[in-house]
Design an enzyme around this catalytic site. Structure first.
Site, PDB file in Angstrom:
ATOM      1  N   MET A 318      37.280  18.465  57.303  1.00 21.41           N
ATOM      2  CA  MET A 318      35.997  17.995  56.774  1.00 21.41           C
ATOM      3  C   MET A 318      35.617  16.612  57.301  1.00 21.41           C
ATOM      4  SD  MET A 318      34.858  20.446  55.116  1.00 21.41           S
ATOM      5  CE  MET A 318      33.434  19.746  54.315  1.00 21.41           C
ATOM      6  N   ASP A 337      42.028   7.564  60.496  1.00 25.86           N
ATOM      7  CA  ASP A 337      43.036   8.572  60.121  1.00 25.86           C
ATOM      8  C   ASP A 337      44.345   8.080  60.692  1.00 25.86           C
ATOM      9  OD1 ASP A 337      42.974  11.963  59.455  1.00 25.86           O
ATOM     10  OD2 ASP A 337      44.791  10.997  60.216  1.00 25.86           O
ATOM     11  N   GLU A 393      43.452  16.440  49.378  1.00 21.95           N
ATOM     12  CA  GLU A 393      42.999  16.610  47.999  1.00 21.95           C
ATOM     13  C   GLU A 393      44.163  16.304  47.052  1.00 21.95           C
ATOM     14  OE1 GLU A 393      40.130  16.728  47.163  1.00 21.95           O
ATOM     15  OE2 GLU A 393      39.647  18.088  45.534  1.00 21.95           O
ATOM     16  N   LYS A 398      44.500   9.559  46.898  1.00 21.92           N
ATOM     17  CA  LYS A 398      43.137   9.009  46.874  1.00 21.92           C
ATOM     18  C   LYS A 398      43.124   7.703  46.066  1.00 21.92           C
ATOM     19  CE  LYS A 398      40.695  13.472  47.463  1.00 21.92           C
ATOM     20  NZ  LYS A 398      39.928  13.608  48.668  1.00 21.92           N
ATOM     21  N   SER A 420      36.706  18.130  46.526  1.00 22.42           N
ATOM     22  CA  SER A 420      36.071  19.378  46.127  1.00 22.42           C
ATOM     23  C   SER A 420      36.448  19.753  44.706  1.00 22.42           C
ATOM     24  CB  SER A 420      36.447  20.496  47.092  1.00 22.42           C
ATOM     25  OG  SER A 420      37.841  20.562  47.212  1.00 22.42           O
ATOM     26  N   HIS A 441      29.703  16.001  48.356  1.00 26.33           N
ATOM     27  CA  HIS A 441      30.496  17.199  48.629  1.00 26.33           C
ATOM     28  C   HIS A 441      29.831  18.052  49.699  1.00 26.33           C
ATOM     29  CE1 HIS A 441      32.375  21.200  47.229  1.00 26.33           C
ATOM     30  NE2 HIS A 441      33.222  20.558  47.994  1.00 26.33           N
ATOM     31  N   ASN A 444      31.856  23.534  54.422  1.00 33.28           N
ATOM     32  CA  ASN A 444      32.432  23.866  55.714  1.00 33.28           C
ATOM     33  C   ASN A 444      31.751  25.117  56.296  1.00 33.28           C
ATOM     34  OD1 ASN A 444      34.179  24.018  57.848  1.00 33.28           O
ATOM     35  ND2 ASN A 444      35.944  24.695  56.649  1.00 33.28           N
ATOM     36  N   GLU A 453      26.337  18.551  47.804  1.00 27.57           N
ATOM     37  CA  GLU A 453      26.279  18.281  46.365  1.00 27.57           C
ATOM     38  C   GLU A 453      26.484  16.782  46.152  1.00 27.57           C
ATOM     39  OE1 GLU A 453      27.883  22.302  44.148  1.00 27.57           O
ATOM     40  OE2 GLU A 453      29.374  20.973  45.024  1.00 27.57           O
ATOM     41  N   ASN A 491      30.991  25.971  44.125  1.00 28.61           N
ATOM     42  CA  ASN A 491      32.285  26.658  44.044  1.00 28.61           C
ATOM     43  C   ASN A 491      32.457  27.350  42.700  1.00 28.61           C
ATOM     44  OD1 ASN A 491      33.073  26.077  46.593  1.00 28.61           O
ATOM     45  ND2 ASN A 491      34.289  24.276  46.051  1.00 28.61           N
ATOM     46  N   TYR A 634      21.402  27.661  49.525  1.00 26.92           N
ATOM     47  CA  TYR A 634      21.770  26.827  50.682  1.00 26.92           C
ATOM     48  C   TYR A 634      23.268  26.515  50.732  1.00 26.92           C
ATOM     49  CZ  TYR A 634      16.886  26.520  51.731  1.00 26.92           C
ATOM     50  OH  TYR A 634      15.604  26.860  52.066  1.00 26.92           O
TER      51      TYR A 634
HETATM   52  P1  NAI Z   1      42.685  18.069  55.944  1.00 21.79           P
HETATM   53  O1  NAI Z   1      44.068  18.255  55.437  1.00 21.79           O
HETATM   54  O2  NAI Z   1      42.188  18.919  57.032  1.00 21.79           O
HETATM   55  O3  NAI Z   1      42.493  16.561  56.407  1.00 21.79           O
HETATM   56  C1  NAI Z   1      42.925  15.438  55.698  1.00 21.79           C
HETATM   57  C2  NAI Z   1      43.081  14.318  56.719  1.00 21.79           C
HETATM   58  O4  NAI Z   1      43.260  13.099  56.018  1.00 21.79           O
HETATM   59  C3  NAI Z   1      44.288  14.488  57.624  1.00 21.79           C
HETATM   60  O5  NAI Z   1      43.866  14.385  58.963  1.00 21.79           O
HETATM   61  C4  NAI Z   1      45.216  13.322  57.263  1.00 21.79           C
HETATM   62  O6  NAI Z   1      45.907  12.812  58.384  1.00 21.79           O
HETATM   63  C5  NAI Z   1      44.218  12.333  56.717  1.00 21.79           C
HETATM   64  N1  NAI Z   1      44.787  11.391  55.748  1.00 21.79           N
HETATM   65  C6  NAI Z   1      45.523  11.663  54.661  1.00 21.79           C
HETATM   66  N2  NAI Z   1      45.793  10.537  53.985  1.00 21.79           N
HETATM   67  C7  NAI Z   1      45.207   9.529  54.647  1.00 21.79           C
HETATM   68  C8  NAI Z   1      45.086   8.132  54.438  1.00 21.79           C
HETATM   69  N3  NAI Z   1      45.640   7.540  53.380  1.00 21.79           N
HETATM   70  N4  NAI Z   1      44.392   7.404  55.327  1.00 21.79           N
HETATM   71  C9  NAI Z   1      43.821   7.984  56.407  1.00 21.79           C
HETATM   72  N5  NAI Z   1      43.869   9.306  56.639  1.00 21.79           N
HETATM   73  C10 NAI Z   1      44.556  10.067  55.764  1.00 21.79           C
HETATM   74  O7  NAI Z   1      41.759  18.162  54.656  1.00 21.79           O
HETATM   75  P2  NAI Z   1      40.261  18.689  54.546  1.00 21.79           P
HETATM   76  O8  NAI Z   1      40.252  20.151  54.386  1.00 21.79           O
HETATM   77  O9  NAI Z   1      39.448  18.058  55.600  1.00 21.79           O
HETATM   78  O10 NAI Z   1      39.835  18.074  53.127  1.00 21.79           O
HETATM   79  C11 NAI Z   1      39.534  16.714  52.977  1.00 21.79           C
HETATM   80  C12 NAI Z   1      38.796  16.533  51.674  1.00 21.79           C
HETATM   81  O11 NAI Z   1      37.609  17.330  51.708  1.00 21.79           O
HETATM   82  C13 NAI Z   1      39.539  17.010  50.459  1.00 21.79           C
HETATM   83  O12 NAI Z   1      39.255  16.147  49.394  1.00 21.79           O
HETATM   84  C14 NAI Z   1      39.003  18.403  50.197  1.00 21.79           C
HETATM   85  O13 NAI Z   1      39.100  18.782  48.854  1.00 21.79           O
HETATM   86  C15 NAI Z   1      37.567  18.226  50.599  1.00 21.79           C
HETATM   87  N6  NAI Z   1      36.852  19.420  51.005  1.00 21.79           N
HETATM   88  C16 NAI Z   1      37.433  20.372  51.790  1.00 21.79           C
HETATM   89  C17 NAI Z   1      36.710  21.499  52.180  1.00 21.79           C
HETATM   90  C18 NAI Z   1      37.306  22.510  53.087  1.00 21.79           C
HETATM   91  O14 NAI Z   1      36.713  23.591  53.261  1.00 21.79           O
HETATM   92  N7  NAI Z   1      38.427  22.237  53.699  1.00 21.79           N
HETATM   93  C19 NAI Z   1      35.323  21.703  51.742  1.00 21.79           C
HETATM   94  C20 NAI Z   1      34.779  20.610  50.988  1.00 21.79           C
HETATM   95  C21 NAI Z   1      35.538  19.540  50.617  1.00 21.79           C
END
Ligand code: NAI
Length: 680
Positions: A318, A337, A393, A398, A420, A441, A444, A453, A491, A634
């Site tokens: 994301m 990151d 997440e 966080k 999320s 929010h 994807n 959102e 969701n 949407y």
């Molecule tokens: P992901 O696991 O693909 O990516 C998380 C990234 O954060 C990783 O690249 C990791 O290296 C980095 N990271 C972790 N801790 C860190 C820190 N302290 N400082 C810097 N970087 C850090 O996760 P994803 O799927 O992208 O989800 C991210 C957020 O988006 C979550 O809160 C999730 O709930 C939300 N979300 C996810 C959706 C999905 O379809 N995957 C849809 C909507 C929201």
């Protein structure tokens, strides 16, 4: 100028060369749209001109926003009977006929939007000259509203540029640039702004031969070729929009196939077809969605924030895509990151998207330069106007991050999280100013999903919510404010539908049968394929989150698939198998028949969604039924021609649907118990 004539919406100036310059500026509106009043005035002006013929006529806009955005959609949708609709269309057709038949050269001088009725007006002119600028867009987007061009557009376009190009424009509804329009012959000249007026003047003073299509283009309209081509066009449309749900594109093909040799008859048939379509439910619902989209846009007042620099933390699925999207929209973006390889991967994804969307190397380089890797946040944190957190997440991770960054960021920066599932107020607890945290929010894939959102925690300041909505508009997304309750809006409503689909599959109904039932209802993708696409681990995570709050029973089948590492498309295996050798093509794992009818399968899934929509409204997760519909269409793709779940409930009659739920409860158990909100 020797003579000026004005009306409410038009101004005509006759210059020393006896050229009439006709400026359109719709009164009390920022954009030009064609209403009955504007058309009637144009008719009067053209009648006068025919009596006192000028050397030539140039039609242009006096508004910054562009040439003409189309016919007045509000007026069109207010026509509730076929007769009323036909009368409005007859007026437009008659005025443009008058324009076409005026006995002097006519030029449409186009800058900015030239859409729908605006392009049809231009088509009735002898020449079209367009400003060669990215903001110039020409198109016939009517199909997106469930209707088709009806001021002569279906009649005039195919003979001008040939059927394939004409059908591409009319059936897709997409808009094209001035240069692309020049290539197809839709406009005669695409010229820079500084040459526009002179080009129009010269065209009148020394009129060239009007554009004629190339021989092969003309052949595509031949009586013997049309049936073959029509088949191809229908097949292409059917792959995207079934006729029973979206009749407009099929009507365009029919008109052309049957009447292209008799323009007078075609015009009458165009009118009859449009009058029928515009009063039908599909068009009424799609037009309603158009206005809901406008409403969502109006929720974000861009003046509230000037987001020059955006800092995204977390470059995963994301965060990476959010950062790339913001850079594409023209903003400076720093991406934090702690993993180098993650950022490298984002840069690759960025290059792909920039190439696809921007095409020109200099624009691609500029966008790439705007996206800056920032491993520790040392560049972006202190500079950014917007900070978006998108790390794992995990509430503890966080919390640790927010504690660390709060003192480093600008005091007035917008601080947002893409969580999320975690309530905003729980995340904000560690901040010294919890009122500044808001949820943004995204869905994807970020580049395709227009909705965002705006998640409002119990402490979130209204000014912060407004700023977040404004930011969404800056990056061309549609904001819907929602309460920070589990699952938020989208969701929460989508998941019960997906879970019921999984229950059906566990009962032995083949995945393809379940998906087909949903497709027949009008969903863009079946729920089982959707679950595989989103990722079964993510589905399970969202389901678990919801199950704590709403006692959702998670099917063992879903848990087992995740346990076995079968996470859907990304692992090649989920409910379906995805064959790598065949480019990831999906294959059914279990075959067999179901003794359940399509309707029964569909009812079980859709009724869960409707029940949850009613619950969300009762709990005021979102402000009203209209915004709920907009969010669900949407955010999930819910059958657009049905206008959203609440609109569907309204049309299908609430009492009957509630009754259906009660019957499902008797047969399948408490998970179908009608929500208390059905009695409201
Ligand atoms: P992901 O696991 O693909 O990516 C998380 C990234 O954060 C990783 O690249 C990791 O290296 C980095 N990271 C972790 N801790 C860190 C820190 N302290 N400082 C810097 N970087 C850090 O996760 P994803 O799927 O992208 O989800 C991210 C957020 O988006 C979550 O809160 C999730 O709930 C939300 N979300 C996810 C959706 C999905 O379809 N995957 C849809 C909507 C929201």
């Amino acid at each position: 100028m020797t003579h000026t004539q004005t009306s409410d919406h038009w101004r005509m100036e006759r210059d020393n060369d006896d050229i009439a310059w006709l400026y359109f500026s719709r009164k009390d509106s920022s954009v030009n749209t064609l209403s009955t009043e504007a058309l009637t005035e144009l008719d009067d002006l053209l009648t006068d001109l025919a009596k006192n013929k000028p050397k030539g006529l140039i039609i242009l806009s006096a508004k910054e926003s562009g040439f003409i955005a189309g016919a007045d959609v509000k007026e069109i949708s207010s026509k509730k009977t076929i007769e009323d609709a036909a009368e409005f269309i007859r007026l437009g057709q008659a005025v443009f006929d008058r324009l076409e038949n005026i006995d002097c050269p006519t030029v449409a001088l186009i800058s900015g939007f030239c859409l729908g009725g605006g392009l049809e007006l231009a088509l009735a002119c002898r020449y079209r000259i367009a400003e060669d600028d990215p903001k110039t867009k020409l198109g016939l987007p009517e199909v997106k509203l469930g209707i088709h061009p009806a001021f002569g557009g279906t009649v005039r376009l195919p003979p001008l540029i040939g059927a394939p190009a004409a059908m591409d424009l009319m059936l897709s509804g997409r808009a094209i640039s001035a240069r692309a329009a020049q290539k197809t012959g839709l406009v005669d000249y695409a010229v820079p702004k500084r040459h526009l007026l002179e080009a129009a003047r010269r065209t009148i003073l020394k009129p060239p031969a009007p554009h004629k299509p190339k021989r092969w283009q003309a052949m595509t309209n031949h009586r013997l070729v049309r049936p073959w081509l029509a088949k191809v066009f229908r097949k292409k449309v059917a792959a995207k929009a079934p006729e029973k749900h979206y009749p407009a594109p099929y009507a365009i093909i029919d008109l052309w196939q049957k009447y292209a040799d008799t323009p007078g008859r075609m015009l009458r048939e165009e009118r009859a077809s449009e009058a029928q379509l515009v009063t039908d439910e599909t068009a009424q619902n799609l037009i309603r969605l158009f206005f809901l989209q406008e409403r969502m846009k109006s929720l974000g007042n861009k003046d509230l924030i000037d987001p020059k620099h955006i800092h995204v933390i977390g470059g995963g699925v994301m965060g990476g895509d959010i950062a790339v999207w913001c850079a594409l929209c023209g903003f400076t973006v720093t991406l934090q990151d702690h993993k180098h390889e993650t950022i490298a991967n984002v840069m690759q994804r960025a290059h792909k998207l920039f190439k696809k969307k921007l095409k020109l190397p200099r624009l691609i380089t500029a966008a790439t330069d705007r996206l800056i890797p920032d491993i520790t946040g040392s560049i972006g944190l202190s500079q950014a106007d917007v900070i978006i957190e998108a790390i794992f997440e995990d509430i503890n991770a966080k919390h640790a991050l927010f504690k660390e960054i709060e003192s480093k960021i600008k005091p007035d920066a917008l601080l947002a999280t893409n969580t999320s599932s975690i309530p905003i107020e729980d995340l904000a607890k560690v901040l010294s100013k919890p009122e500044r945290l808001v949820g943004l929010h995204f869905f994807n894939p970020v580049a395709l999903m227009q909705l965002v959102e705006i998640v409002c925690g119990t402490d979130t300041d209204q000014a912060v919510i407004d700023k977040a909505s404004a930011f969404a508009r800056h990056i061309d997304r549609l904001p819907v404010p929602v309460k920070s309750t589990p699952g938020f809006l989208v969701n929460r409503i989508l998941m019960p539908y997906l879970i019921e689909a999984v229950v059906l599959e566990s009962e032995g109904v083949p995945a393809s049968v379940i998906d087909k039932a949903a497709l027949d209802y009008g969903m863009p993708m079946g729920p089982i394929e959707l679950a595989d696409t989103v990722g079964l681990d993510i589905c399970l995570h969202v389901a678990e989150n919801l199950s704590q709050a709403y006692h959702v029973d998670i099917p063992e089948r879903l848990k087992n698939l995740v346990k076995a590492g079968n996470l859907g498309k990304k692992t090649g295996n989920g409910f379906y198998h995805y064959n790598k050798k065949k480019g990831g093509k999906k294959q059914q794992k279990k075959s067999g028949d179901s003794n359940m009818t399509n309707d029964e399968i569909c009812d079980r899934m859709i009724m869960k969604m409707l029940n949850e929509s009613i619950a969300c409204l009762r709990e005021q997760v979102v402000e009203d039924a209209d915004l709920l519909d907009a969010g669900i269409v949407y955010g999930t793709g819910f059958a657009p021609f049905r206008g959203g779940p609440m609109n569907y409930i309204e049309k299908e009659k609430k009492a009957e649907l509630k009754d259906k739920l009660s019957k499902l409860t008797e047969k399948y158990g408490d998970r179908f118990t009608p929500d208390a909100g059905w009695s409201n």
